[in-house]
Write an enzyme that holds these catalytic residues in place. Structure first.
Site, PDB file in Angstrom:
ATOM      1  N   ARG A 133     -45.637  34.717  30.208  1.00 25.29           N
ATOM      2  CA  ARG A 133     -46.868  33.937  30.012  1.00 25.29           C
ATOM      3  C   ARG A 133     -47.417  34.081  28.590  1.00 25.29           C
ATOM      4  NH1 ARG A 133     -47.766  36.876  34.304  1.00 25.29           N
ATOM      5  NH2 ARG A 133     -47.558  35.911  36.333  1.00 25.29           N
TER       6      ARG A 133
ATOM      7  N   THR B  27     -48.606  43.357  20.702  1.00 24.37           N
ATOM      8  CA  THR B  27     -49.801  43.344  21.568  1.00 24.37           C
ATOM      9  C   THR B  27     -49.376  43.657  23.008  1.00 24.37           C
ATOM     10  OG1 THR B  27     -49.511  40.962  21.849  1.00 24.37           O
ATOM     11  CG2 THR B  27     -51.144  41.672  20.209  1.00 24.37           C
TER      12      THR B  27
ATOM     13  N   ARG C 254     -46.926  46.714  24.688  1.00 21.81           N
ATOM     14  CA  ARG C 254     -47.115  48.138  24.980  1.00 21.81           C
ATOM     15  C   ARG C 254     -46.477  48.943  23.839  1.00 21.81           C
ATOM     16  NH1 ARG C 254     -50.505  46.743  27.916  1.00 21.81           N
ATOM     17  NH2 ARG C 254     -50.751  47.120  30.159  1.00 21.81           N
TER      18      ARG C 254
ATOM     19  N   GLU D 226     -51.235  56.320  23.321  1.00 22.09           N
ATOM     20  CA  GLU D 226     -52.670  55.983  23.251  1.00 22.09           C
ATOM     21  C   GLU D 226     -53.527  57.034  23.909  1.00 22.09           C
ATOM     22  OE1 GLU D 226     -53.455  51.999  24.632  1.00 22.09           O
ATOM     23  OE2 GLU D 226     -51.801  51.233  23.444  1.00 22.09           O
TER      24      GLU D 226
ATOM     25  N   HIS E 206     -56.396  48.439  21.124  1.00 24.00           N
ATOM     26  CA  HIS E 206     -55.951  47.850  22.397  1.00 24.00           C
ATOM     27  C   HIS E 206     -57.024  46.909  22.983  1.00 24.00           C
ATOM     28  CE1 HIS E 206     -53.093  48.457  26.058  1.00 24.00           C
ATOM     29  NE2 HIS E 206     -53.537  47.199  25.972  1.00 24.00           N
TER      30      HIS E 206
END
Ligand code: DGY
Length: 326
Positions: free
Chosen positions: A154, A233, A235, A264, A282
């Site tokens: 998507r 954008t 992982r 992260e 993020h």
């Protein structure tokens, strides 16, 4: 029934849940530890969690009453779905509603890097701008360049479609052909090595799985153009961060735009010290509209799941197939 929410999410989602269930929300404005999550789900029927929560076997099996896990994210690599399935617990995510928003951030990063927007802003604020200069802050054009999209689900598809105005040559990798991109953009499906060798801009849009962990490593950076820009954008662990630092430091590529990181919220100091990388915290889906839609979607999934129905965005529908055959 009772639901535990691991962090305050936009109010419309919480209100929807509160109409039907007793809702307990993490009282702190921080990520909970695993122990705190386990404590939180004690006596609860539903868990509404975030991508920052490690929902592993220990958590999933901690509360025998647990019947539904609704995640407030599209990526669910933080949840051991196999264990949830074994336990007969449906897991849901929030696909679709954040597609355009995340694709927009990928474009924002692409322009920030190619036109050195963050560097330029700092330079200007610091009073270093002494007037127009022929060689000041030279970046790169985007129009008519080659765009490489790694993964055309998507978000990858939405990102690619937004390139229309820039008349780009589009390459993509995916297990399946993306007929929409081929028809609307004349995009070509190629192997990853071909994409890396030929693209001016490479944007990552695959989910994190065993197969995509460190998909972009030293070898892949060496394949890329010296002028290439890498955007992530998706992982963090899809890119080997150590190799990325090396590639940026030694200028094997022009730059990178990152919204996600390998560990992260830790970001290596070496990465923070480089000025050919733009770093974001993020925020791919972070708009008021989208986060509200995600909250409503997660709440709706929770509500359907707790009633024993298939949640609209269930990622392990086999739980229900098993239920209907036993
Ligand atoms: C997701 O939903 O997986 C995104 O990373 C959130 O920004």
């Amino acid at each position: 029934m009772k639901v535990f929410v691991t962090r305050r999410i936009p109010r419309p989602g919480l209100d929807l849940l509160k109409k039907e269930y007793t809702v307990e929300i993490n009282p702190h404005d921080r990520v909970l530890t695993k122990e705190e999550i386990i404590k939180g789900i004690r006596g609860k029927d539903g868990l509404l969690c975030l991508l920052t929560d490690p929902i592993d076997k220990e958590v999933i099996t901690a509360e025998p009453k647990l019947k539904m896990i609704a995640s407030y994210a599209v990526g669910y690599d933080n949840i051991d779905v196999a264990v949830a399935t074994q336990q007969g617990i449906p897991v849901s995510n929030t696909p679709g509603v954040l597609t355009e928003t995340t694709a927009e951030l990928a474009w924002a990063l692409l322009f920030s890097v190619t036109r050195r927007i963050v560097e330029g802003d700092t330079f200007t604020r610091e009073g270093k701008f002494k007037g127009w200069a022929p060689m000041l802050m030279l970046g790169q054009d985007v129009t008519k360049k080659t765009l490489g999209i790694v993964g055309t689900g998507r978000i990858g598809t939405a990102f690619a479609l937004k390139s229309k105005g820039f008349e780009m040559n589009v390459l993509y990798t995916d297990e399946q052909r993306n007929e929409q991109l081929e028809r609307e953009l004349g995009a070509k499906k190629v192997p990853l090595s071909t994409l890396l060798k030929n693209s001016d801009f490479v944007s990552i849009h695959v989910p994190l799985t065993k197969a995509t962990h460190h998909l972009i490593d030293e070898k892949e950076f060496h394949m890329m153009k010296k002028t290439a820009v890498l955007i992530n954008t998706a992982r963090g662990p899809i890119i080997n961060e150590k190799a990325l630092v090396k590639a940026l430091k030694e200028q094997w590529i022009f730059g990178a735009g990152l919204d996600v990181y390998e560990n992260e919220p830790e970001i290596p100091m070496e990465l923070k010290n480089l000025n050919n990388v733009v770093l974001q915290p993020h925020i791919g889906s972070a708009t008021v509209e989208t986060r509200t839609k995600m909250a409503l979607m997660a709440a709706e999934n929770m509500s359907r799941g707790l009633k024993g129905n298939i949640p609209p965005n269930c990622v392990n529908k086999e739980v229900f197939l098993r239920k209907s055959t036993t």
